[in-house]
Design a protein around this motif. Structure first.
Motif, PDB file in Angstrom:
ATOM      1  N   SER A 119       1.054  -1.184  -0.437  1.00  0.00           N
ATOM      2  CA  SER A 119       0.045   0.234   0.274  1.00  0.00           C
ATOM      3  C   SER A 119       1.152   1.252   0.003  1.00  0.00           C
ATOM      4  N   PHE A 120       0.596   2.856  -0.586  1.00  0.00           N
ATOM      5  CA  PHE A 120       1.582   3.952  -0.373  1.00  0.00           C
ATOM      6  C   PHE A 120       0.340   4.333  -0.458  1.00  0.00           C
ATOM      7  N   LEU A 121       0.337   5.905  -0.478  1.00  0.00           N
ATOM      8  CA  LEU A 121      -0.267   7.026  -0.750  1.00  0.00           C
ATOM      9  C   LEU A 121       0.470   8.096  -1.770  1.00  0.00           C
ATOM     10  N   ASP A 122       0.143   8.032  -2.605  1.00  0.00           N
ATOM     11  CA  ASP A 122       0.237   8.939  -3.682  1.00  0.00           C
ATOM     12  C   ASP A 122      -0.246  10.197  -3.635  1.00  0.00           C
ATOM     13  N   PHE A 123       0.866  11.219  -3.441  1.00  0.00           N
ATOM     14  CA  PHE A 123      -0.175  13.144  -2.838  1.00  0.00           C
ATOM     15  C   PHE A 123      -0.280  13.613  -4.293  1.00  0.00           C
ATOM     16  N   GLY A 124      -0.630  12.778  -6.142  1.00  0.00           N
ATOM     17  CA  GLY A 124      -0.383  13.627  -6.526  1.00  0.00           C
ATOM     18  C   GLY A 124       0.826  14.710  -6.756  1.00  0.00           C
ATOM     19  N   GLY A 125      -0.027  15.760  -7.938  1.00  0.00           N
ATOM     20  CA  GLY A 125       0.500  17.301  -7.750  1.00  0.00           C
ATOM     21  C   GLY A 125       1.412  16.702  -9.476  1.00  0.00           C
ATOM     22  N   PRO A 126       1.794  18.144 -10.410  1.00  0.00           N
ATOM     23  CA  PRO A 126       2.437  18.147 -11.126  1.00  0.00           C
ATOM     24  C   PRO A 126       3.780  18.071 -11.416  1.00  0.00           C
ATOM     25  N   GLY A 127       4.786  17.990  -9.324  1.00  0.00           N
ATOM     26  CA  GLY A 127       5.928  18.829  -9.436  1.00  0.00           C
ATOM     27  C   GLY A 127       6.648  16.938  -9.165  1.00  0.00           C
ATOM     28  N   ARG A 128       7.915  17.116  -9.212  1.00  0.00           N
ATOM     29  CA  ARG A 128       9.144  15.964  -9.276  1.00  0.00           C
ATOM     30  C   ARG A 128       8.244  14.501  -8.425  1.00  0.00           C
ATOM     31  N   PRO A 129       8.748  13.549  -9.141  1.00  0.00           N
ATOM     32  CA  PRO A 129       8.495  12.381  -8.058  1.00  0.00           C
ATOM     33  C   PRO A 129       9.352  12.203  -7.283  1.00  0.00           C
ATOM     34  N   LEU A 130       9.041  11.968  -5.657  1.00  0.00           N
ATOM     35  CA  LEU A 130       9.563  12.086  -4.372  1.00  0.00           C
ATOM     36  C   LEU A 130       9.201  10.920  -3.668  1.00  0.00           C
ATOM     37  N   LEU A 131       9.927   9.795  -3.836  1.00  0.00           N
ATOM     38  CA  LEU A 131       9.533   8.721  -3.210  1.00  0.00           C
ATOM     39  C   LEU A 131       9.874   8.606  -1.795  1.00  0.00           C
ATOM     40  N   ALA A 132       8.742   8.364  -1.029  1.00  0.00           N
ATOM     41  CA  ALA A 132       9.572   8.905   0.680  1.00  0.00           C
ATOM     42  C   ALA A 132       9.155   7.352   1.896  1.00  0.00           C
ATOM     43  N   LEU A 133      10.179   6.893   2.221  1.00  0.00           N
ATOM     44  CA  LEU A 133      10.433   5.394   3.355  1.00  0.00           C
ATOM     45  C   LEU A 133      11.006   6.199   4.814  1.00  0.00           C
TER      46      LEU A 133
END
Length: 179
Positions: free
Chosen positions: A28-42
């Protein structure tokens, strides 16, 4: 997805909960969306992706924050294998699932070790790395957590029984209908 307007950008206030299946396990993951640069938070041990909601709000639409519930945490399935390889392959699978290569990967504690290992093993998926609160080698003894209660009738009772540990864990404690 709900958003509110600000003078300079749209600040995301809610995320989209999503999941992918890897080797028969739900991640499971949360995707905060948006047009910006992708950041994977662990997140770190005992945490989960929702602990990154404040970060996502602060970053606004400049970044697309994707916050994974790492294996055995949050709403992801609990496997029998908690090997480093398993954690790394899970993170890589989520990036591939959302169609992101070249992400910035931010990791805290356990997530920090997983972040730099992901960058080392899958350099095609990681453009930049932010590691917070962990050294190059993690040999922490977490055996103290074995005495923690697994379930209590209420969230308040659990936090009381955890004592000093509760401050660190309060954001990751969930109350289920049955306690």
């Amino acid at each position: 997805m709900t958003s509110t307007s600000s003078t300079s950008s749209t600040i995301l206030t809610e995320s989209r909960r999503a999941a992918t299946v890897v080797a028969g396990r739900r991640l499971s993951f949360l995707d905060f969306g948006g047009p910006g640069r992708p950041l994977l938070a662990l997140h770190g041990h005992f945490g989960e992706g929702r602990t990154c909601a404040g970060l996502a709000r602060e970053l606004g639409d400049s970044w697309r924050v994707i916050a994974l519930d790492q294996r055995g945490h949050g709403l992801s399935d609990c496997p029998t294998d908690f090997s480093r390889t398993g954690y790394i392959e899970d993170a890589a699978a989520v990036l591939e699932h959302v169609g992101v290569d070249g992400a910035v990967v931010l990791g805290h504690s356990l997530g920090g070790v997983n972040a730099y290992q992901l960058a080392a093993r899958h350099p095609d998926l990681v453009d930049a790395l932010v590691v917070e609160d962990v050294g190059a080698e993690a040999e922490g003894d977490l055996s103290f957590s074995l005495s923690w209660p697994h379930r209590t009738p209420t969230r308040a009772e659990l936090l009381e029984r955890l004592g000093e540990s509760a401050g660190y864990l309060v954001g990751a404690v969930r109350e289920y209908p049955d306690g």
